[in-house]
Design an enzyme around this catalytic site. Structure first.
Site, PDB file in Angstrom:
ATOM      1  N   GLY A   1      48.812  17.214   4.295  1.00  0.00           N
ATOM      2  CA  GLY A   1      48.945  17.122   5.600  1.00  0.00           C
ATOM      3  C   GLY A   1      50.197  16.717   6.109  1.00  0.00           C
ATOM      4  N   ASN A   2      50.456  16.165   7.332  1.00  0.00           N
ATOM      5  CA  ASN A   2      51.528  15.545   7.894  1.00  0.00           C
ATOM      6  C   ASN A   2      51.244  14.635   9.057  1.00  0.00           C
ATOM      7  OD1 ASN A   2      50.770  16.966  10.640  1.00  0.00           O
ATOM      8  ND2 ASN A   2      51.219  18.963   9.482  1.00  0.00           N
ATOM      9  N   ARG A   3      52.221  14.101   9.503  1.00  0.00           N
ATOM     10  CA  ARG A   3      52.247  12.784  10.284  1.00  0.00           C
ATOM     11  C   ARG A   3      51.647  13.174  11.881  1.00  0.00           C
ATOM     12  NH1 ARG A   3      54.494   8.728   7.210  1.00  0.00           N
ATOM     13  NH2 ARG A   3      55.671   9.350   5.638  1.00  0.00           N
TER      14      ARG A   3
END
Length: 425
Positions: free
Chosen positions: A214-216
């Protein structure tokens, strides 16, 4: 838009300075009217510096201009923040004993009041009656927030945050026609009646039932874009990837998790869309294989430090696919986002220009991301690029609501001048 910002005498007056900045950064012309009590909390030089305009604080200054009548007559919007119990009482009963209450009597524009006071004052029958009377007359009175007040007190009575007041003001204006004297941008109302699709958040690509790539991204920018579009009269579909945020009023949300799910949801929603804004942070890669059971650490002798090899495959380029679809009869305005960190090959702006050439969208919003930058934050700095122009419009650092306003202003110009500039036209 001509905005009058009234500030009455409460400790929350300092927050009105932040609200003033939001209006100014969004391109509005703001005249500040502080009461005498408000000036004991925040001085006149602060209001003048932030607004870039002279401050009107009494009926006797520049009498030849008749300020107690002129300011109200010329305003497109009047906001009072904070609105104290005293100010609410005087406004409800039509008193005109200072410049602000005179202006409230002469204003024929939308009026928004954001109360701030101690809980006992807010809940007192007199204040309850005054608020009811103002609302009956068409004044928009926000409910105060609950939280820490002056001293050790807590409870309802806290001034709503500047972003919330700003959004409420824009929503109020979207419901009320501007006065005949209004000076508005040529793009005002460009979204009215349009179907807008916005993607937001960050996709997650599952490795097993427990883990994911995933990412932030928090989704805050996409949700702000959806909220502002709705306030400008658009029908909004928000495709939200893993975003835990309040749903803006009047917005239809389609929840998704992965890049493939987001692609399908956006393509479906875009069938009759006038504008598509791809603000979501979409994973470029996903695992080739999904493991049905949790991937275990090995405890075999000699392999205690080993780790599994995860093969990745490329996800589809959703933005490029939307642009390609325009050659098949669909022609929405398409806005892309470029979240860049900069590297040895170039800085954020040069990488964004290269992406604009590759993607061939109508508008690209570029920002620098990374740890403690943009993702999850309330503020952002962006660069707005168009393929037909070498000029770059930089917005911020500013709240994500202000950034959203700037993006929709650019989209409004595109719609007003004929729509998409990319292929398929």
């Amino acid at each position: 838009m001509r905005v009058v910002l009234g500030v009455s005498g409460g400790i929350a007056a300092y927050k009105a300075a932040l609200l003033l900045r939001l209006f100014v950064e969004a391109g509005h012309e703001v005249s500040v009217i502080p009461t005498a009590a408000a000036l004991r909390f925040v001085g006149e030089p602060t209001w003048a510096a932030l607004s870039g305009r002279p401050v009107a604080s009494d009926v006797w200054t520049s009498v030849h201009e008749v300020p107690h009548v002129r300011l109200g007559q010329e305003a497109d919007l009047l906001v009072v923040a904070p609105a104290t119990a005293d100010l609410l009482a005087r406004a409800a009963h039509g008193q005109a004993d200072d410049l602000l209450t005179n202006t409230l009597l002469t204003a024929r524009c939308p009026v928004l009041m954001a109360p701030a006071m101690h809980t006992e004052m807010w809940q007192h029958p007199a204040t309850v009656a005054n608020v009811a009377l103002l609302r009956e007359r068409g004044v928009e009175v926000m409910d105060p927030a609950a939280g820490r007040l002056t001293g050790a007190d807590t409870g309802p009575g806290r001034l709503p945050e500047p972003d919330e007041i700003f959004a409420a003001a824009l929503e109020l204006c979207s419901r009320t026609p501007l006065t005949e004297t209004a000076t508005t941008a040529p793009t005002a109302g460009a979204l009215a009646g349009c179907h807008v699709v916005v993607s937001a958040g960050g996709t997650r690509e599952p490795l097993d039932p427990v883990r994911f790539l995933g990412n932030r991204s928090s989704g805050k920018q996409g949700f702000a874009l959806a909220q502002v579009a709705a306030s400008r009269g658009a029908r909004v579909t928000l495709v939200a990837a893993n975003a835990e945020l309040p749903v803006p009023d009047g917005v239809d949300v389609v929840p998704v998790e992965t890049a493939l799910e987001l692609q399908e949801a956006v393509r479906t929603a875009t069938a009759d869309a006038d504008v598509v804004v791809m603000a979501a942070a979409v994973a470029d890669f996903r695992p080739r294989e999904y493991q049905d059971a949790k991937i275990k650490k090995t405890h075999a002798p000699g392999q205690e430090d080993s780790a599994p090899t995860i093969e990745l495959v490329r996800n589809p380029d959703i933005l490029a696919g939307l642009v390609a679809d325009r050659g098949q009869g669909r022609s929405p305005v398409i806005v892309g986002f470029a979240a860049e960190t900069g590297d040895a090959s170039g800085d954020v702006l040069s990488l964004a220009r290269a992406k604009l050439v590759r993607k061939r969208c109508d508008l690209l919003v570029a920002n620098q991301v990374g740890r403690d930058l943009t993702f999850g934050k309330d503020d952002s700095l962006v660069h707005l690029l168009r393929p037909e122009s070498e000029e770059v419009r930089t917005v911020g650092p500013a709240s994500k609501t202000v950034v959203a306003e700037a993006v929709w202003d650019e989209v409004g110009e595109l719609l007003a001048t004929g729509g998409p500039v990319g292929p398929g036209q």
